[in-house]
Write a protein that holds these residues in place. Structure first.
Motif, PDB file in Angstrom:
ATOM      1  N   PHE A  37      10.381  -7.280   7.859  1.00  0.00           N
ATOM      2  CA  PHE A  37      10.209  -5.820   8.669  1.00  0.00           C
ATOM      3  C   PHE A  37       8.536  -5.961   9.281  1.00  0.00           C
ATOM      4  O   PHE A  37       8.206  -5.116   9.938  1.00  0.00           O
ATOM      5  CB  PHE A  37      10.071  -4.874   7.480  1.00  0.00           C
ATOM      6  CG  PHE A  37      11.416  -4.711   6.748  1.00  0.00           C
ATOM      7  CD1 PHE A  37      12.615  -4.450   7.440  1.00  0.00           C
ATOM      8  CD2 PHE A  37      11.481  -5.181   5.540  1.00  0.00           C
ATOM      9  CE1 PHE A  37      13.715  -4.560   6.890  1.00  0.00           C
ATOM     10  CE2 PHE A  37      12.544  -5.192   4.729  1.00  0.00           C
ATOM     11  CZ  PHE A  37      13.738  -4.705   5.545  1.00  0.00           C
ATOM     12  N   ASN A  38       7.865  -7.101   9.326  1.00  0.00           N
ATOM     13  CA  ASN A  38       6.602  -7.168   9.993  1.00  0.00           C
ATOM     14  C   ASN A  38       6.572  -6.838  11.222  1.00  0.00           C
ATOM     15  O   ASN A  38       5.334  -6.219  11.763  1.00  0.00           O
ATOM     16  CB  ASN A  38       6.015  -8.443   9.753  1.00  0.00           C
ATOM     17  CG  ASN A  38       6.504  -9.739  10.373  1.00  0.00           C
ATOM     18  OD1 ASN A  38       7.468  -9.578  11.259  1.00  0.00           O
ATOM     19  ND2 ASN A  38       6.316 -10.850  10.060  1.00  0.00           N
ATOM     20  N   HIS A  77       4.670  -8.936  -3.804  1.00  0.00           N
ATOM     21  CA  HIS A  77       5.354  -7.904  -3.976  1.00  0.00           C
ATOM     22  C   HIS A  77       4.908  -6.705  -3.224  1.00  0.00           C
ATOM     23  O   HIS A  77       3.822  -6.256  -3.202  1.00  0.00           O
ATOM     24  CB  HIS A  77       5.619  -7.525  -5.340  1.00  0.00           C
ATOM     25  CG  HIS A  77       6.602  -6.342  -5.746  1.00  0.00           C
ATOM     26  ND1 HIS A  77       7.733  -6.827  -5.751  1.00  0.00           N
ATOM     27  CD2 HIS A  77       6.589  -5.102  -5.721  1.00  0.00           C
ATOM     28  CE1 HIS A  77       8.812  -5.446  -5.779  1.00  0.00           C
ATOM     29  NE2 HIS A  77       7.548  -4.776  -6.092  1.00  0.00           N
ATOM     30  N   CYS A  78       5.861  -6.217  -2.662  1.00  0.00           N
ATOM     31  CA  CYS A  78       5.562  -5.191  -1.564  1.00  0.00           C
ATOM     32  C   CYS A  78       6.671  -4.079  -1.581  1.00  0.00           C
ATOM     33  O   CYS A  78       7.924  -4.278  -1.336  1.00  0.00           O
ATOM     34  CB  CYS A  78       5.527  -5.340  -0.217  1.00  0.00           C
ATOM     35  SG  CYS A  78       5.079  -4.057   0.839  1.00  0.00           S
ATOM     36  N   GLY A  95      -0.656  -8.141   3.237  1.00  0.00           N
ATOM     37  CA  GLY A  95      -1.557  -9.427   2.927  1.00  0.00           C
ATOM     38  C   GLY A  95      -0.567 -10.687   3.441  1.00  0.00           C
ATOM     39  O   GLY A  95       0.116 -10.535   4.477  1.00  0.00           O
ATOM     40  N   PHE A  96      -0.721 -11.802   2.802  1.00  0.00           N
ATOM     41  CA  PHE A  96       0.295 -13.100   3.308  1.00  0.00           C
ATOM     42  C   PHE A  96       1.304 -12.815   3.417  1.00  0.00           C
ATOM     43  O   PHE A  96       2.108 -13.372   4.208  1.00  0.00           O
ATOM     44  CB  PHE A  96      -0.529 -14.072   2.102  1.00  0.00           C
ATOM     45  CG  PHE A  96      -1.728 -14.854   2.402  1.00  0.00           C
ATOM     46  CD1 PHE A  96      -2.092 -15.276   3.357  1.00  0.00           C
ATOM     47  CD2 PHE A  96      -2.816 -14.390   1.255  1.00  0.00           C
ATOM     48  CE1 PHE A  96      -3.608 -16.023   3.843  1.00  0.00           C
ATOM     49  CE2 PHE A  96      -4.164 -15.071   1.396  1.00  0.00           C
ATOM     50  CZ  PHE A  96      -4.351 -15.859   2.559  1.00  0.00           C
ATOM     51  N   ASN A  97       1.899 -12.093   2.402  1.00  0.00           N
ATOM     52  CA  ASN A  97       3.260 -11.784   2.362  1.00  0.00           C
ATOM     53  C   ASN A  97       4.023 -11.163   3.571  1.00  0.00           C
ATOM     54  O   ASN A  97       5.013 -11.443   3.675  1.00  0.00           O
ATOM     55  CB  ASN A  97       3.651 -10.782   1.060  1.00  0.00           C
ATOM     56  CG  ASN A  97       2.550  -9.535   0.968  1.00  0.00           C
ATOM     57  OD1 ASN A  97       1.621  -9.648   1.454  1.00  0.00           O
ATOM     58  ND2 ASN A  97       3.470  -8.554   0.073  1.00  0.00           N
ATOM     59  N   VAL A 139      -4.814 -13.058   7.458  1.00  0.00           N
ATOM     60  CA  VAL A 139      -5.661 -12.423   6.239  1.00  0.00           C
ATOM     61  C   VAL A 139      -6.787 -13.595   6.170  1.00  0.00           C
ATOM     62  O   VAL A 139      -6.443 -14.688   5.924  1.00  0.00           O
ATOM     63  CB  VAL A 139      -4.897 -12.437   5.207  1.00  0.00           C
ATOM     64  CG1 VAL A 139      -5.682 -11.795   3.970  1.00  0.00           C
ATOM     65  CG2 VAL A 139      -3.786 -11.591   5.396  1.00  0.00           C
ATOM     66  N   SER A 140      -7.926 -12.898   6.096  1.00  0.00           N
ATOM     67  CA  SER A 140      -9.152 -14.043   5.597  1.00  0.00           C
ATOM     68  C   SER A 140      -9.104 -14.168   4.272  1.00  0.00           C
ATOM     69  O   SER A 140      -8.781 -13.512   3.509  1.00  0.00           O
ATOM     70  CB  SER A 140     -10.449 -13.438   6.122  1.00  0.00           C
ATOM     71  OG  SER A 140     -10.484 -11.983   5.592  1.00  0.00           O
TER      72      SER A 140
END
Ligand code: SF4
Length: 273
Positions: A260-261, A27-28, A252-254, A271-272
């Motif tokens: 919108f990235n 969730h963002c 994060g992964f999301n 992301v590690s």
């Protein structure tokens, strides 16, 4: 005189405020900020106008179900799947979309779950924003938007509100409750149930019902969200530089699947573990 403006809410807005169970990590809140507060900015608008792959597959699947029942003969001939693929112009789609939609067509062709049902509404999926349902909660009036895929009449005479799904995400019962609340306004004389059907996995959820007390609680929750939504939009309008405070990012992964990235300064591509 035009219709007065009213606060509004939908299941989609609710899900942008609060993730479904098990989806918390993805969730963002910033996604809501882009989609709701900044939707008119040219870059954001352009991104919103492009369907993501899952959205596009969902739309094609819904259209296929609609077309199968517009011309029920498409479910008869041995080449019904091929003919539907032509209607949907699948050959113009990327291969992932083609493969998944063909699977959906084959599934539905083998098991046309609406065949023989008394269908009273079946959406094509591209009708745009539905008519708002005016809801009164005490002195508070708001518009509820509920894009219902399908309604048919069950054998026991109840209205059955059916929502089609694709992909792997679980059914979110909150959506069923929003539809059941909508049904009490649209069809006040009739009892209703709701369910979900995944066109890719052929999985049908339980029949979901709600008591008056549950629907009342849902309505109160929707009032809270409609108010919160307006409050946030106002805060952003008054002070756009506070965007990231009003709509905190959760990179994060999301971010990999976020529409919108490309414009989000918080986006992370790797992301590690
Ligand atoms: S790119 Fe990542 S941080 Fe930015 S809005 Fe999307 S999910 Fe949130």
């Amino acid at each position: 005189m035009g219709t007065p403006w009213r606060p509004y809410v939908s299941f989609n807005i609710w899900s942008q405020f609060a993730p479904s169970v098990g989806q918390e990590h993805w969730h963002c809140d910033m996604k809501r900020g882009f989609a709701r507060a900044r939707k008119k900015e040219p870059l954001v608008k352009a991104l919103l106008e492009q369907d993501t792959t899952p959205q596009h597959i969902g739309l094609l699947a819904q259209k296929a179900v609609y077309e199968f029942h517009q011309d029920i003969e498409l479910l008869q001939p041995s080449n019904g799947v091929e003919r539907m693929a032509e209607i949907l112009q699948l050959s113009k789609e990327p291969s992932e979309v083609q493969q998944r939609v063909i699977q959906i067509l084959q599934n539905y062709y083998k098991n046309p779950i609406l065949a023989g049902k008394n269908i009273i509404k079946l959406s094509r999926g591209d009708e745009g924003i539905p008519e708002p349902i005016l809801i009164r909660n005490g002195n508070y009036f708001f518009n509820l938007f509920a894009a219902i895929d399908c309604i048919f009449v069950d054998l026991d005479g109840k209205l059955h509100i059916l929502d089609f799904k694709t992909g792997k995400s679980d059914f979110d019962r909150r959506q069923a409750f929003v539809y059941l609340l909508a049904a009490t306004y649209l069809y006040p004389q009739q009892k209703a149930v709701a369910s979900f059907y995944n066109l890719e996995t052929n999985k049908w959820s339980d029949r979901i019902t709600a008591t008056d007390a549950q629907l009342n609680a849902i309505q109160i929750e929707l009032v809270r969200i409609a108010e919160q939504h307006q409050k946030e939009l106002r805060r952003y309008k008054e002070n756009p530089s506070n965007f990231a405070q009003i709509f905190p990012a959760n990179p994060g992964f999301n971010c990999r699947n976020c529409q919108f990235n490309s414009i989000c300064k918080f986006s992370v591509s790797e992301v590690s573990a």
